[in-house]
Design an enzyme around this catalytic site. Structure first.
Site, PDB file in Angstrom:
ATOM      1  N   CYS A 200       0.825  -1.214   0.000  1.00  0.00           N
ATOM      2  CA  CYS A 200       0.000   0.000   0.000  1.00  0.00           C
ATOM      3  C   CYS A 200       0.860   1.265   0.000  1.00  0.00           C
ATOM      4  O   CYS A 200       0.665   2.160  -0.819  1.00  0.00           O
ATOM      5  CB  CYS A 200      -0.937  -0.007   1.202  1.00  0.00           C
ATOM      6  SG  CYS A 200      -1.908   1.499   1.321  1.00  0.00           S
TER       7      CYS A 200
ATOM      8  N   CYS B 285      -1.523   1.701  -3.103  1.00  0.00           N
ATOM      9  CA  CYS B 285      -2.499   2.782  -2.867  1.00  0.00           C
ATOM     10  C   CYS B 285      -1.882   4.180  -2.830  1.00  0.00           C
ATOM     11  O   CYS B 285      -2.385   5.098  -3.492  1.00  0.00           O
ATOM     12  CB  CYS B 285      -3.214   2.585  -1.537  1.00  0.00           C
ATOM     13  SG  CYS B 285      -3.434   0.892  -1.028  1.00  0.00           S
TER      14      CYS B 285
ATOM     15  N   LYS C 125       0.035   5.344  -6.079  1.00  0.00           N
ATOM     16  CA  LYS C 125      -1.001   5.348  -7.124  1.00  0.00           C
ATOM     17  C   LYS C 125      -1.905   6.582  -6.992  1.00  0.00           C
ATOM     18  O   LYS C 125      -2.162   7.301  -7.956  1.00  0.00           O
ATOM     19  CB  LYS C 125      -1.823   4.047  -7.033  1.00  0.00           C
ATOM     20  CG  LYS C 125      -2.964   3.867  -8.022  1.00  0.00           C
ATOM     21  CD  LYS C 125      -4.270   4.517  -7.639  1.00  0.00           C
ATOM     22  CE  LYS C 125      -4.811   4.208  -6.290  1.00  0.00           C
ATOM     23  NZ  LYS C 125      -5.324   2.869  -6.123  1.00  0.00           N
TER      24      LYS C 125
ATOM     25  N   TYR D 114      -8.896  -3.626 -10.986  1.00  0.00           N
ATOM     26  CA  TYR D 114      -8.576  -2.348 -10.343  1.00  0.00           C
ATOM     27  C   TYR D 114      -7.368  -1.673 -10.991  1.00  0.00           C
ATOM     28  O   TYR D 114      -7.410  -0.524 -11.381  1.00  0.00           O
ATOM     29  CB  TYR D 114      -8.212  -2.590  -8.874  1.00  0.00           C
ATOM     30  CG  TYR D 114      -9.353  -2.787  -7.934  1.00  0.00           C
ATOM     31  CD1 TYR D 114      -9.870  -1.715  -7.228  1.00  0.00           C
ATOM     32  CD2 TYR D 114      -9.902  -4.045  -7.711  1.00  0.00           C
ATOM     33  CE1 TYR D 114     -10.902  -1.882  -6.321  1.00  0.00           C
ATOM     34  CE2 TYR D 114     -10.933  -4.228  -6.809  1.00  0.00           C
ATOM     35  CZ  TYR D 114     -11.425  -3.144  -6.124  1.00  0.00           C
ATOM     36  OH  TYR D 114     -12.444  -3.311  -5.227  1.00  0.00           O
TER      37      TYR D 114
ATOM     38  N   GLU E  80      -7.227   1.729 -13.234  1.00  0.00           N
ATOM     39  CA  GLU E  80      -6.627   2.938 -12.662  1.00  0.00           C
ATOM     40  C   GLU E  80      -5.468   3.434 -13.523  1.00  0.00           C
ATOM     41  O   GLU E  80      -5.379   4.626 -13.839  1.00  0.00           O
ATOM     42  CB  GLU E  80      -6.182   2.665 -11.222  1.00  0.00           C
ATOM     43  CG  GLU E  80      -7.400   2.441 -10.310  1.00  0.00           C
ATOM     44  CD  GLU E  80      -7.057   2.141  -8.870  1.00  0.00           C
ATOM     45  OE1 GLU E  80      -5.896   1.797  -8.573  1.00  0.00           O
ATOM     46  OE2 GLU E  80      -7.971   2.246  -8.022  1.00  0.00           O
TER      47      GLU E  80
ATOM     48  N   HIS F 138     -26.846  22.161  -1.130  1.00  0.00           N
ATOM     49  CA  HIS F 138     -26.784  22.673  -2.492  1.00  0.00           C
ATOM     50  C   HIS F 138     -25.773  23.801  -2.621  1.00  0.00           C
ATOM     51  O   HIS F 138     -25.675  24.614  -1.713  1.00  0.00           O
ATOM     52  CB  HIS F 138     -28.187  23.186  -2.867  1.00  0.00           C
ATOM     53  CG  HIS F 138     -28.296  23.623  -4.283  1.00  0.00           C
ATOM     54  ND1 HIS F 138     -28.288  22.718  -5.337  1.00  0.00           N
ATOM     55  CD2 HIS F 138     -28.411  24.854  -4.820  1.00  0.00           C
ATOM     56  CE1 HIS F 138     -28.401  23.393  -6.471  1.00  0.00           C
ATOM     57  NE2 HIS F 138     -28.470  24.686  -6.189  1.00  0.00           N
TER      58      HIS F 138
ATOM     59  N   GLU G  71     -25.604  15.853  -3.294  1.00  0.00           N
ATOM     60  CA  GLU G  71     -27.031  16.071  -3.010  1.00  0.00           C
ATOM     61  C   GLU G  71     -27.910  15.163  -3.867  1.00  0.00           C
ATOM     62  O   GLU G  71     -29.042  14.860  -3.501  1.00  0.00           O
ATOM     63  CB  GLU G  71     -27.419  17.543  -3.207  1.00  0.00           C
ATOM     64  CG  GLU G  71     -27.386  18.030  -4.649  1.00  0.00           C
ATOM     65  CD  GLU G  71     -27.802  19.502  -4.782  1.00  0.00           C
ATOM     66  OE1 GLU G  71     -28.821  19.891  -4.206  1.00  0.00           O
ATOM     67  OE2 GLU G  71     -27.070  20.257  -5.464  1.00  0.00           O
TER      68      GLU G  71
HETATM   69  P1  NDP Z   1      -8.200  -7.723 -10.098  1.00  0.00           P
HETATM   70  O1  NDP Z   1      -8.525  -8.973  -9.376  1.00  0.00           O
HETATM   71  O2  NDP Z   1      -8.886  -6.470  -9.726  1.00  0.00           O
HETATM   72  O3  NDP Z   1      -8.458  -7.936 -11.646  1.00  0.00           O
HETATM   73  C1  NDP Z   1      -7.801  -8.930 -12.370  1.00  0.00           C
HETATM   74  C2  NDP Z   1      -8.175  -8.772 -13.822  1.00  0.00           C
HETATM   75  O4  NDP Z   1      -7.351  -9.635 -14.590  1.00  0.00           O
HETATM   76  C3  NDP Z   1      -9.611  -9.156 -14.106  1.00  0.00           C
HETATM   77  O5  NDP Z   1     -10.077  -8.361 -15.152  1.00  0.00           O
HETATM   78  C4  NDP Z   1      -9.473 -10.612 -14.536  1.00  0.00           C
HETATM   79  O6  NDP Z   1     -10.468 -11.015 -15.437  1.00  0.00           O
HETATM   80  C5  NDP Z   1      -8.163 -10.564 -15.283  1.00  0.00           C
HETATM   81  N1  NDP Z   1      -7.468 -11.846 -15.258  1.00  0.00           N
HETATM   82  C6  NDP Z   1      -7.298 -12.675 -14.209  1.00  0.00           C
HETATM   83  N2  NDP Z   1      -6.574 -13.748 -14.563  1.00  0.00           N
HETATM   84  C7  NDP Z   1      -6.288 -13.599 -15.871  1.00  0.00           C
HETATM   85  C8  NDP Z   1      -5.589 -14.381 -16.814  1.00  0.00           C
HETATM   86  N3  NDP Z   1      -5.026 -15.523 -16.480  1.00  0.00           N
HETATM   87  N4  NDP Z   1      -5.514 -13.922 -18.089  1.00  0.00           N
HETATM   88  C9  NDP Z   1      -6.081 -12.766 -18.441  1.00  0.00           C
HETATM   89  N5  NDP Z   1      -6.757 -11.976 -17.594  1.00  0.00           N
HETATM   90  C10 NDP Z   1      -6.863 -12.390 -16.328  1.00  0.00           C
HETATM   91  O7  NDP Z   1      -6.611  -7.602 -10.007  1.00  0.00           O
HETATM   92  P2  NDP Z   1      -5.600  -6.383 -10.069  1.00  0.00           P
HETATM   93  O8  NDP Z   1      -4.311  -7.003 -10.461  1.00  0.00           O
HETATM   94  O9  NDP Z   1      -6.143  -5.261 -10.863  1.00  0.00           O
HETATM   95  O10 NDP Z   1      -5.528  -5.926  -8.554  1.00  0.00           O
HETATM   96  C11 NDP Z   1      -5.172  -6.855  -7.538  1.00  0.00           C
HETATM   97  C12 NDP Z   1      -5.891  -6.562  -6.263  1.00  0.00           C
HETATM   98  O11 NDP Z   1      -5.346  -5.408  -5.670  1.00  0.00           O
HETATM   99  C13 NDP Z   1      -7.371  -6.268  -6.432  1.00  0.00           C
HETATM  100  O12 NDP Z   1      -8.130  -7.429  -6.310  1.00  0.00           O
HETATM  101  C14 NDP Z   1      -7.667  -5.296  -5.350  1.00  0.00           C
HETATM  102  O13 NDP Z   1      -8.183  -5.977  -4.264  1.00  0.00           O
HETATM  103  C15 NDP Z   1      -6.349  -4.660  -5.021  1.00  0.00           C
HETATM  104  N6  NDP Z   1      -6.339  -3.269  -5.495  1.00  0.00           N
HETATM  105  C16 NDP Z   1      -7.244  -2.391  -4.987  1.00  0.00           C
HETATM  106  C17 NDP Z   1      -7.286  -1.084  -5.423  1.00  0.00           C
HETATM  107  C18 NDP Z   1      -8.303  -0.159  -4.857  1.00  0.00           C
HETATM  108  O14 NDP Z   1      -8.866  -0.459  -3.816  1.00  0.00           O
HETATM  109  N7  NDP Z   1      -8.609   0.963  -5.509  1.00  0.00           N
HETATM  110  C19 NDP Z   1      -6.369  -0.601  -6.430  1.00  0.00           C
HETATM  111  C20 NDP Z   1      -5.469  -1.605  -6.933  1.00  0.00           C
HETATM  112  C21 NDP Z   1      -5.475  -2.890  -6.468  1.00  0.00           C
HETATM  113  P3  NDP Z   1     -11.822 -11.741 -14.946  1.00  0.00           P
HETATM  114  O15 NDP Z   1     -12.715 -10.669 -14.433  1.00  0.00           O
HETATM  115  O16 NDP Z   1     -12.309 -12.372 -16.191  1.00  0.00           O
HETATM  116  O17 NDP Z   1     -11.418 -12.732 -13.906  1.00  0.00           O
END
Ligand code: NDP
Length: 446
Positions: A41, A46, A49, A176, A180, A435, A440
């Site tokens: 983080c 976080c 980012k 995520y 982002e 407002h 709101e």
């Molecule tokens: P996420 O779990 O958010 O998303 C993973 C993405 O990759 C999904 O679109 C998934 O598709 C795809 N995916 C998974 N496996 C494969 C694969 N083998 N081939 C191709 N595509 C694939 O992961 P992130 O890496 O973006 O983030 C990791 C974690 O970090 C998040 O789960 C979150 O909890 C945390 N995080 C939180 C943030 C916040 O709170 N703002 C910001 C950044 C990270 P599908 O949907 O089809 O499975």
């Protein structure tokens, strides 16, 4: 007597909280960290980012300023300046975290630690220590696919350190991190292509809100390649990348970021030998008190793969410390955890999506407000916000709030209290609007 009452492995958000609070309760605590105090983080998640998101916002703010009467000279973005300022801020926060630990008399071992038994730890230096309780808070690490040329791609670990801003960046994934960084790099002026294996991004969010993000992103010029996968990466002599694709034409780019999920950091920790049970993804299986299958070994945060969010890890760590060292046992309530994606514009949600509510409750009502923020209207920016309330039709209770638009995460944090407090739609209706604000809209939906 063991050397320590508690030995924490991993000084990220969860580990630092557990160590600090347990020490404040009087426990003799040590913590081991092989990289930097602060964890994902603070060091490469976080915090940096969000600072990049702030930096990225200036692109549009400086453009819009003209309509508000400001004569802004031609804008030019310098990536190394922002990168270095962000990295310096991260170092400042890392020092503050370290001070918190030392002020609480937590012993810090700046080296890798492995478990050698239910109460025994071996440090990289060879030193052996014992502890009554061991807490694993080692977090998670980006998953990189095993494809030819993967060494030419980066993960979210490296993205903050880039030497130069990529002219064209391909981002793999639709979660995520992908959403982002697509926004961040686009605002900085990179050409962004987001590659996703399906046509669904941000799967866990309300899809009407997500559709709005896709619509706005497309209009801004972010390219989406749905139902596409990356097969192979070649680096050309000029340093550029040739990305071989299935599902769409091959892509030429200057950088490729994989953001396809994160896996728990459990390998090589000695967990198997100690008899700690793990799940399919390598996550440590724990009970509601964060206890693993070995009674003296506990785990909190991403390494348990429950909800991979910093505030959840912190809650788990606090509950662990209160329960085992503070004599005030309690467990984390995982219901209605608010979350946000700091995309451009950001989106946020709490409670059930419309789809989940239909499946679980059957009879529901939804209310939406689709509006252009006042600031966007004057700036001539054709970007509409969308707020949505999901209401249980049987008792008028609000069970979900979903929003996309400027400051959506800031607004949703306060609105999430309403869901936790089981408030009704009539309570929102009875609240006088403030407002003129965007928030709101939440009390004006009829
Ligand atoms: P996420 O779990 O958010 O998303 C993973 C993405 O990759 C999904 O679109 C998934 O598709 C795809 N995916 C998974 N496996 C494969 C694969 N083998 N081939 C191709 N595509 C694939 O992961 P992130 O890496 O973006 O983030 C990791 C974690 O970090 C998040 O789960 C979150 O909890 C945390 N995080 C939180 C943030 C916040 O709170 N703002 C910001 C950044 C990270 P599908 O949907 O089809 O499975």
């Amino acid at each position: 007597m063991a050397d320590f009452d508690l030995f924490v492995i991993g000084a990220g958000s969860g580990g630092v909280r557990a160590a600090r609070v347990s020490a404040a309760y009087g426990a003799r605590v040590a913590i081991a960290e092989e990289y930097r105090v602060g964890g994902t983080c603070v060091i490469r998640g976080c915090v940096p980012k969000k600072l990049l998101v702030y930096g990225a916002h200036f692109a549009e703010d400086l453009e819009d300023a003209a309509m508000f009467g400001w004569d802004v000279p031609k804008k030019r973005f310098d990536w190394p300046t922002l990168r270095d300022n962000v990295l310096a801020e991260v170092t400042r926060i890392e020092a503050a975290y370290t001070d918190t630990l030392t002020n609480h008399e937590v012993t810090i071992f700046r080296e890798r630690a492995e478990i050698t038994g239910p109460n025994a730890i071996r440090l990289a230096s060879g030193k052996q220590v014992t502890a009554d309780k061991i807490l694993i808070a080692t977090g998670a690490t980006p998953v990189m696919p095993k494809i030819e040329g993967i060494e030419h791609a980066i993960s979210s670990n490296e993205v903050f350190l880039l030497d130069a801003l990529p002219k064209r960046i391909v981002i793999a994934g639709g979660g995520y991190i992908a959403s982002e960084f697509a926004g961040i790099f686009h605002q900085f002026g990179s050409h962004v292509t987001l590659v996703n294996r399906t046509d669904v991004i941000l799967r866990q969010y309300d899809q009407q809100i997500v559709d709005r993000l896709i619509q706005i992103s497309l209009r801004k010029g972010i390219d989406f390649k749905f139902h596409s996968t990356i097969d192979k990466i070649d680096r050309r002599d000029d340093g550029s990348l040739h990305i071989s694709m299935t599902g769409c034409d091959d892509i030429e780019a200057s950088a490729l970021l994989f953001a396809t999920g994160r896996k728990p950091n459990t390998s090589g920790l000695g967990l198997e030998a100690a008899g700690v049970e793990m799940g399919e993804k390598g996550q440590i299986k724990v009970d509601a008190d964060n206890r693993s299958s070995v009674p003296s070994i506990f785990a909190v945060g991403d390494v348990t793969d429950r909800i991979q969010l910093t505030p959840v890890a912190i809650r788990e760590a606090q509950a662990f410390a209160d329960t085992f060292f503070g004599n005030t046992p309690h467990q984390v309530d995982y219901s209605c955890v608010p979350s946000a994606v700091f995309s451009h514009p950001p989106l946020a949600g709490v409670g059930m999506t419309e789809g989940e509510a239909r499946n679980k409750l059957g009879q529901i009502k939804t209310y939406t407000s689709d509006f252009r923020a006042m600031k966007n209207a004057l700036a001539g920016r054709d970007e509409r916000s969308l707020y949505k309330l999901v209401v249980d039709g049987s008792n008028d209770r609000i069970v979900g709030i979903h929003m996309i638009g400027p400051d959506a995460p800031e607004i949703l944090q306060a609105a999430a209290v309403a869901i936790k407090g089981k408030l009704k739609k009539s309570d929102f209706d009875a609240t006088v609007a403030l407002h003129p604000t965007m928030a709101e809209e939440l009390v004006l939906m009829r």
